[in-house]
Scaffold this motif. Structure first.
Motif, PDB file in Angstrom:
ATOM      1  N   SER A  95       0.826  -1.213   0.000  1.00  0.00           N
ATOM      2  CA  SER A  95       0.000   0.000   0.000  1.00  0.00           C
ATOM      3  C   SER A  95       0.859   1.262   0.000  1.00  0.00           C
ATOM      4  O   SER A  95       0.328   2.369  -0.020  1.00  0.00           O
ATOM      5  CB  SER A  95      -0.933   0.004   1.204  1.00  0.00           C
ATOM      6  N   CYS A  96       2.187   1.104   0.048  1.00  0.00           N
ATOM      7  CA  CYS A  96       3.066   2.264  -0.117  1.00  0.00           C
ATOM      8  C   CYS A  96       3.704   2.226  -1.509  1.00  0.00           C
ATOM      9  O   CYS A  96       4.465   3.122  -1.864  1.00  0.00           O
ATOM     10  CB  CYS A  96       4.137   2.283   0.974  1.00  0.00           C
ATOM     11  N   GLY A  97       3.431   1.171  -2.271  1.00  0.00           N
ATOM     12  CA  GLY A  97       3.940   1.090  -3.638  1.00  0.00           C
ATOM     13  C   GLY A  97       5.431   0.861  -3.746  1.00  0.00           C
ATOM     14  O   GLY A  97       6.059   1.234  -4.746  1.00  0.00           O
ATOM     15  N   HIS A  98       6.047   0.220  -2.758  1.00  0.00           N
ATOM     16  CA  HIS A  98       7.493   0.002  -2.817  1.00  0.00           C
ATOM     17  C   HIS A  98       7.887  -0.946  -3.958  1.00  0.00           C
ATOM     18  O   HIS A  98       9.025  -0.903  -4.428  1.00  0.00           O
ATOM     19  CB  HIS A  98       8.020  -0.537  -1.473  1.00  0.00           C
ATOM     20  N   ASN A  99       6.958  -1.775  -4.401  1.00  0.00           N
ATOM     21  CA  ASN A  99       7.254  -2.630  -5.563  1.00  0.00           C
ATOM     22  C   ASN A  99       7.493  -1.771  -6.805  1.00  0.00           C
ATOM     23  O   ASN A  99       8.353  -2.083  -7.638  1.00  0.00           O
ATOM     24  CB  ASN A  99       6.110  -3.635  -5.801  1.00  0.00           C
ATOM     25  N   GLY A 130      13.855  -2.105   4.709  1.00  0.00           N
ATOM     26  CA  GLY A 130      13.312  -1.652   5.992  1.00  0.00           C
ATOM     27  C   GLY A 130      12.943  -0.188   6.034  1.00  0.00           C
ATOM     28  O   GLY A 130      13.344   0.530   6.945  1.00  0.00           O
ATOM     29  N   GLU A 131      12.148   0.275   5.056  1.00  0.00           N
ATOM     30  CA  GLU A 131      11.760   1.697   5.066  1.00  0.00           C
ATOM     31  C   GLU A 131      10.559   1.937   5.989  1.00  0.00           C
ATOM     32  O   GLU A 131      10.477   2.973   6.637  1.00  0.00           O
ATOM     33  CB  GLU A 131      11.412   2.160   3.645  1.00  0.00           C
ATOM     34  N   GLU A 132       9.646   0.965   6.051  1.00  0.00           N
ATOM     35  CA  GLU A 132       8.401   1.167   6.822  1.00  0.00           C
ATOM     36  C   GLU A 132       8.673   1.037   8.321  1.00  0.00           C
ATOM     37  O   GLU A 132       8.460  -0.004   8.926  1.00  0.00           O
ATOM     38  CB  GLU A 132       7.319   0.170   6.368  1.00  0.00           C
ATOM     39  N   GLY A 133       9.163   2.106   8.901  1.00  0.00           N
ATOM     40  CA  GLY A 133       9.394   2.117  10.338  1.00  0.00           C
ATOM     41  C   GLY A 133      10.726   1.522  10.753  1.00  0.00           C
ATOM     42  O   GLY A 133      11.091   1.587  11.917  1.00  0.00           O
ATOM     43  N   PRO A 342      -2.098   6.565  -0.153  1.00  0.00           N
ATOM     44  CA  PRO A 342      -1.205   5.481   0.249  1.00  0.00           C
ATOM     45  C   PRO A 342      -1.613   4.937   1.617  1.00  0.00           C
ATOM     46  O   PRO A 342      -2.321   5.595   2.371  1.00  0.00           O
ATOM     47  CB  PRO A 342       0.164   6.159   0.325  1.00  0.00           C
ATOM     48  N   HIS A 343      -1.150   3.746   1.916  1.00  0.00           N
ATOM     49  CA  HIS A 343      -1.481   3.047   3.165  1.00  0.00           C
ATOM     50  C   HIS A 343      -2.971   2.715   3.243  1.00  0.00           C
ATOM     51  O   HIS A 343      -3.537   2.681   4.329  1.00  0.00           O
ATOM     52  CB  HIS A 343      -1.030   3.834   4.397  1.00  0.00           C
ATOM     53  N   SER A 344      -3.598   2.477   2.080  1.00  0.00           N
ATOM     54  CA  SER A 344      -4.982   1.991   2.065  1.00  0.00           C
ATOM     55  C   SER A 344      -5.013   0.703   1.258  1.00  0.00           C
ATOM     56  O   SER A 344      -4.107   0.427   0.461  1.00  0.00           O
ATOM     57  CB  SER A 344      -5.912   3.028   1.419  1.00  0.00           C
TER      58      SER A 344
END
Ligand SMILES: [Zn+2]
Length: 399
Positions: A95-99, A130-133, A342-344
């Motif tokens: 949901s952050c589109g990191h792909n 490890g970007e998400e937190g 994002p984040h949905s």
């Protein structure tokens, strides 16, 4: 080749790699890996970069899922890094589109590699897990993996096309209250209610919001609310994130949030434990000169861009801290409608398919084109460097 022919050649190389890039993105979307566990995503990206002729190091310092793929021209010139992020979120997937971020970074590196021997300098794809937190980039920075990079970029899929993007500073605190257990019906007067303490703290923060500057965001979850309803809760826990445009505002707001926490402890008699991180994450220092070129290149690809505004980025990221040490841009490219944040779950769904694929190709091409400008146009490179020297004064200590 002149600059426009070089840009054409890089674009063609990105298009030629499209199937590989989409495959990386699709697999990461189907098989989501969490922070610092991104073993497969690392392998897929590294395989594509090796096949394109890069020298690849898998695992950097203490981070086994970081990577660095390098191709040197053998001639002097700027070292340009494209950053790849590839962790997903628990429950909320990509949901952050990191792909899309990862595939675009790999694509930009492959595009620039095609002509690097002709123009000089060096191209790097830097895998930052490890970007998400997790703050993976802070760890990599501490361990020296951003040394010697002249400029770096990554592109996020989002709701708008904004080259001179922004992110805000952020900090997160773990909070615990310790009370005293007792039968909640028979002898409640002998207990100390740690859940009341937490709820009073949350309510105090809600009341405080009216007096906070409009850029400040405070958002929290309760991670432990108690054990059984028939027992006065003697241990509760929460995570609170605080964000603000700049470090100065954050430094003023944190003591006021902390007063809500200590006040609730005093009201209930529960004991508070919390440790605020010593160094909050900093806002992104977006290099305006680089962003302007990116904007120009993105428009040349047919995208309508718009300037940043207050709504374009009350989010944060671990690129923020490192952007004060290396000239950086982190543009956004439109992938979803304006009402899909994002984040949905909806953003996760949008991170695969035609719009996501268009994002990957346009991001990769615009990044490669901007890197070509930087390597081939010495005046522009000097301008970006001078701006960085003037705006990044007094950076905080490493990490
Ligand atoms: Zn995110």
């Amino acid at each position: 080749m002149n600059v426009s022919a070089l840009k054409k050649a890089a674009q063609q190389a990105v298009d030629a790699a499209a199937a590989t890039l989409f495959d990386i993105s699709n697999k990461m979307h189907a098989d989501v890996e969490l922070s610092f566990e991104e073993v497969k995503a690392q392998a897929w990206q590294c395989a594509a970069l090796k096949a394109a002729g890069f020298a690849v190091e898998e695992g950097l310092g203490s981070l086994k899922t970081a990577f660095r793929a390098t191709m040197s021209s053998g001639k002097p010139g700027p070292r340009v890094a494209f950053l790849c992020e590839y962790d997903g979120l628990p429950v909320y997937g990509q949901s952050c589109g990191h792909n899309v971020v990862a595939a675009a970074g790999v694509g930009a590196a492959i595009g620039l590699a095609k002509i690097i021997k002709e123009i000089g300098g060096e191209v790097i794809a830097l895998g930052t897990p490890g970007e998400e937190g997790g703050g993976g980039k802070n760890i990599m920075h501490r361990e020296g993996f951003f040394e010697g990079i002249d400029a770096m970029m990554l592109v996020y899929p989002g709701m708008d096309n904004i080259a001179h993007s922004r992110t805000v500073g952020a900090t997160r605190v773990q909070v615990e209250y310790f009370g005293k257990a007792a039968h909640a019906a028979a002898r409640p007067e002998l207990g100390i209610n740690a859940l009341d303490a937490l709820l009073l703290a949350f309510n105090g923060i809600s009341a405080l919001r009216q007096q906070l500057p409009s850029d400040v965001r405070v958002h929290s979850i309760i991670t432990k609310g108690g054990t059984l309803p028939q027992v006065v809760p003697d241990h509760t826990a929460a995570m609170i994130t605080v964000r603000a445009n700049d470090a100065e505002t954050l430094a003023k707001v944190i003591p006021r949030i902390d007063a809500c926490l200590t006040g609730a402890a005093q009201m209930t008699g529960a004991r508070l434990e919390r440790t605020w991180p010593e160094k909050p994450g900093r806002e992104l220092l977006s290099n305006f000169a680089l962003a302007q070129r990116f904007d120009h290149n993105l428009q040349a690809l047919g995208r309508v861009t718009r300037p940043r505004d207050e709504l374009s980025g009350a989010w944060s990221g671990d690129t923020g801290n490192v952007s004060w040490f290396v000239p950086t841009i982190q543009p956004q490219i439109a992938m979803t409608a304006r009402d899909v944040p994002p984040h949905s779950h909806e953003f996760h769904a949008a991170s695969i398919g035609l719009a996501a694929e268009a994002c990957i190709l346009d991001s990769a091409k615009a990044m490669a084109m901007t890197a070509i400008d930087l390597i081939c146009d010495e005046a522009f490179a000097r301008e970006a460097k001078a701006e960085f020297a003037a705006t990044s004064v007094m950076p905080p200590a490493r990490g």
